[in-house]
Scaffold this motif. Structure first.
Motif, short mmCIF file in Angstrom:
data_model
loop_
_atom_site.label_atom_id
_atom_site.label_comp_id
_atom_site.label_asym_id
_atom_site.label_seq_id
_atom_site.Cartn_x
_atom_site.Cartn_y
_atom_site.Cartn_z
N ILE A 192 16.12 6.19 11.39
CA ILE A 192 15.68 4.79 11.47
C ILE A 192 14.58 4.49 10.46
CG2 ILE A 192 14.52 3.10 12.95
CD1 ILE A 192 17.47 3.52 13.65
N GLU A 193 13.48 5.26 10.47
CA GLU A 193 12.37 4.97 9.56
C GLU A 193 12.81 5.06 8.10
OE1 GLU A 193 12.19 7.04 12.14
OE2 GLU A 193 10.53 6.39 13.44
N PRO A 194 13.57 6.11 7.71
CA PRO A 194 14.07 6.13 6.33
C PRO A 194 14.93 4.91 6.00
CG PRO A 194 14.32 8.29 7.36
CD PRO A 194 13.86 7.36 8.43
N GLY A 195 15.80 4.52 6.94
CA GLY A 195 16.66 3.36 6.68
C GLY A 195 15.85 2.11 6.43
N LEU A 196 14.83 1.88 7.26
CA LEU A 196 13.97 0.70 7.08
C LEU A 196 13.23 0.76 5.75
CD1 LEU A 196 12.49 0.46 10.70
CD2 LEU A 196 14.05 -1.19 9.62
N ALA A 197 12.73 1.96 5.41
CA ALA A 197 11.93 2.11 4.19
C ALA A 197 12.78 1.95 2.93
CB ALA A 197 11.24 3.47 4.19
N LEU A 198 14.09 2.13 3.06
CA LEU A 198 14.96 2.02 1.88
C LEU A 198 15.37 0.57 1.57
CD1 LEU A 198 17.06 5.25 2.42
CD2 LEU A 198 15.70 4.71 0.38
N ARG A 199 14.99 -0.37 2.45
CA ARG A 199 15.24 -1.78 2.13
C ARG A 199 14.49 -2.13 0.84
NH1 ARG A 199 14.78 -4.35 8.13
NH2 ARG A 199 12.63 -4.74 7.48
N GLY A 200 15.18 -2.75 -0.09
CA GLY A 200 14.56 -3.09 -1.36
C GLY A 200 14.69 -1.98 -2.40
N LEU A 201 15.10 -0.77 -1.97
CA LEU A 201 15.31 0.33 -2.92
C LEU A 201 16.80 0.65 -3.06
CD1 LEU A 201 12.46 2.81 -1.82
CD2 LEU A 201 12.49 1.34 -3.86
N ALA A 202 17.48 0.84 -1.93
CA ALA A 202 18.90 1.23 -1.96
C ALA A 202 19.78 -0.01 -2.14
CB ALA A 202 19.27 1.96 -0.68
N HIS A 203 20.81 0.12 -2.96
CA HIS A 203 21.79 -0.96 -3.14
C HIS A 203 22.89 -0.91 -2.09
CE1 HIS A 203 20.93 -1.44 -7.76
NE2 HIS A 203 20.14 -2.18 -7.02
N GLU A 255 11.53 9.53 -4.25
CA GLU A 255 10.91 10.86 -4.10
C GLU A 255 9.57 10.73 -3.34
OE1 GLU A 255 13.03 12.96 -7.97
OE2 GLU A 255 11.05 12.02 -8.19
N ALA A 256 8.83 9.68 -3.64
CA ALA A 256 7.56 9.47 -2.93
C ALA A 256 7.82 9.19 -1.44
CB ALA A 256 6.80 8.30 -3.56
N LEU A 257 8.88 8.43 -1.18
CA LEU A 257 9.23 8.10 0.21
C LEU A 257 9.61 9.37 0.98
CD1 LEU A 257 9.85 5.96 2.35
CD2 LEU A 257 12.13 5.72 1.35
N ALA A 258 10.42 10.21 0.35
CA ALA A 258 10.83 11.47 0.99
C ALA A 258 9.59 12.30 1.33
CB ALA A 258 11.76 12.25 0.06
N HIS A 259 8.66 12.33 0.41
CA HIS A 259 7.44 13.10 0.64
C HIS A 259 6.65 12.51 1.82
CE1 HIS A 259 4.09 15.68 -0.42
NE2 HIS A 259 3.29 14.64 -0.28
N ARG A 260 6.52 11.19 1.83
CA ARG A 260 5.77 10.53 2.90
C ARG A 260 6.43 10.76 4.26
NH1 ARG A 260 6.04 5.48 5.22
NH2 ARG A 260 7.37 4.46 3.69
N LEU A 261 7.77 10.72 4.30
CA LEU A 261 8.50 10.87 5.57
C LEU A 261 8.68 12.34 5.97
CD1 LEU A 261 11.32 8.23 4.91
CD2 LEU A 261 9.43 7.98 6.54
N GLY A 262 8.42 13.25 5.04
CA GLY A 262 8.66 14.66 5.35
C GLY A 262 10.14 14.98 5.55
N LEU A 263 10.98 14.23 4.86
CA LEU A 263 12.43 14.41 5.00
C LEU A 263 13.03 14.53 3.60
CD1 LEU A 263 15.07 14.17 6.80
CD2 LEU A 263 15.03 11.73 6.21
#
Lengths: 318, 318
Positions: B190-201, B273-281
């Motif tokens: 869920i958190e990764p999905g929300l954070a990818l708004r505006g990044l993923a096409h 990559e920064a998001l992955a680091h922040r989420l620990g995923l």
């Protein structure tokens, strides 16, 4: 043999009329009207519990959606979207095509877009989740009943249960046609439900039987109730050939009826009668809410009263 | 023995935090945020098809909701409300209590109000319908992929399928703990999905297997794709003790994973990559969309290419 994806594409994907993104993604996307509330309901039908495994698939498709529509009718909500989760023991394309025909026939009749679903393998069962809209605050709940409100019921409760008993050989009807139609092809009372906004204080559909669902209405409204035996609508039941005592039993306790039971103040009695006339659907005034909490009583023609057990239909009886 | 109504009251009625009218009426009532779109998804789990009939009920309760949450994650939607239709062969209160614990554990973790349901008698199965919100136009669909977008996958695809094969005795893992955890207790992203708004096409969850779901992404975006064998995340699979060839097979074709597969332009690589680091995923960049429609190709370390069959998991295989 077609795959799950082929099946969905072939039989369950129809043009959507008011959906932003329909079947084919991880989720559907819809937009609701500004200021609207969304009414949500879900119901499952399981082969062997809710219908005979060899039930005609077209009727079953209609009924699967209709029983859910009845719940929205009872809120005074406008049906808008639905999902269908269908579990099938295998692929019988004729069965699936006929089921889909019945299902979309009902969806088209009531303006429902099918926005998603899941097709799985297992014992035959179907779950519909249905969404409708109401203006905020306009929905008719079970809890709004007021002391002295009159109790009304639409149509002919008891017919579907008579039809089922006839099919099961527990009774023998002289004329089973209307009873079987009520069982197999229920009419969800959508237009009546919408028209009762602003008139009814409380409403429920009587899928668990009239007495049982009146019990829910009483409990949620915190009131007792009295039913007048002489006012109960019996004509269509008696026309099937059953005697009066049995007819009353089915009227009060039969399940699988999708009529509306509602409470409204005496001041709108004329409006309700006019509405019934306009809709061509009988609304029968069968009793009233008491002044306070208490049992459901049935008043006989001679004035004597006795308490009615408000036990709804229960899949897990004690 | 408790009735259906008692059961619902005892085990499935918990305080709602953002629902206008919850369980106990003909329908629930919710209000959505102004300007929001509602994302809707439904999934059924059937005993014997999706889980072993003797599966631990607490884990099953968690997974029943988690697999639906995964679909909302793949849209970048915020989970909000759910209904649960539960079909039970009979009443086993210990089982029901444990199932409800797992289910509400997951609901609480992701902020989901349970607003309705249906309890029926029949072969064990459960259907959840789940609603989430996104700002209008912000949802990440399957169809938004652009030529040259890079393809990323979260976590370790293939683990759940390894766990299932181990349980079924088809393979023997030296260390099955992580594989079984992935199978029994999936984490919806869920958190990764929300954070990818505006990044993923474009985005999808890979519940049907990586290659199969990449096929859906390609089809809906109208593009072919290339995967780089050397980039595929294999570490956690190999740690279970399987050899590399088998690991790759499970990574590409295994179902029941609830990781995210998404397409994003090279320009946001650093953000991801920064998001992955922040989420620990871990987010692993495994390939890219082609310039036009075409097959899914796998490029080996030596530069050779071969086509990957994009057949997703199918309950009704041909």
């Amino acid at each position: 043999m077609p795959s799950e994806f082929d099946l969905i594409r072939r039989y369950f994907t129809r043009p959507a009329t008011h959906t932003d993104l329909s079947i084919g993604d991880d989720a559907a996307l819809i937009g609701t009207a500004p200021g609207a509330q969304l009414a949500i309901t879900t119901d499952t039908l399981v082969a062997g519990t809710h219908f005979f495994p060899d039930a005609a698939p077209c009727g079953l498709g209609w009924k699967t959606l209709a029983v859910n529509l009845s719940d929205l009718a009872a809120m005074g909500a406008q049906p808008r979207w639905a999902t269908l989760a269908l579990t099938l023991p295998g692929i019988d394309e004729d069965w699936i095509a006929a089921f889909a025909d019945g299902f979309f026939d009902c969806a088209g009749r009531y303006g429902v877009d099918i926005v998603g679903g899941d097709t799985t393998r297992g014992p035959l069962a179907m779950t519909v989740t249905l969404f409708g809209e109401t203006p905020a605050g306009a929905a008719i709940t079970r809890s709004g009943g007021k002391p002295g409100d009159e109790l009304w019921v639409s149509g002919q409760p008891g017919l579907a249960a008579l039809g089922l008993a006839h099919l099961q050989g527990r009774i023998r009807l002289a004329d089973a046609s209307r009873a079987l139609a009520a069982l197999h092809h229920p009419t969800p009372r959508i237009e009546p439900g919408l028209a009762l906004r602003g008139l009814a204080h409380a409403m429920i559909d009587i899928s668990d039987g009239l007495a049982g669902d009146l019990g829910h209405l009483c409990e949620r409204s915190g009131l007792g109730a009295t039913l007048d035996a002489i006012a109960l609508p019996m004509a269509a039941l008696c026309e099937t050939g059953v005697d009066k005592a049995l007819a009353r039993q089915y009227l009060l306790a039969g399940g699988d009826d999708y009529e509306l039971l509602f409470a409204a103040p005496p001041s709108v009695r004329g409006n309700i009668e006019a509405l019934a006339h306009r809709l061509g659907l009988p609304f029968t005034r069968i009793g009233h809410f008491a002044a306070r909490a208490g049992p459901i009583q049935l008043r006989e023609a001679d004035g004597s009263k006795h308490t009615v057990k408000a036990s709804g239909y229960d899949h897990f009886p004690a």
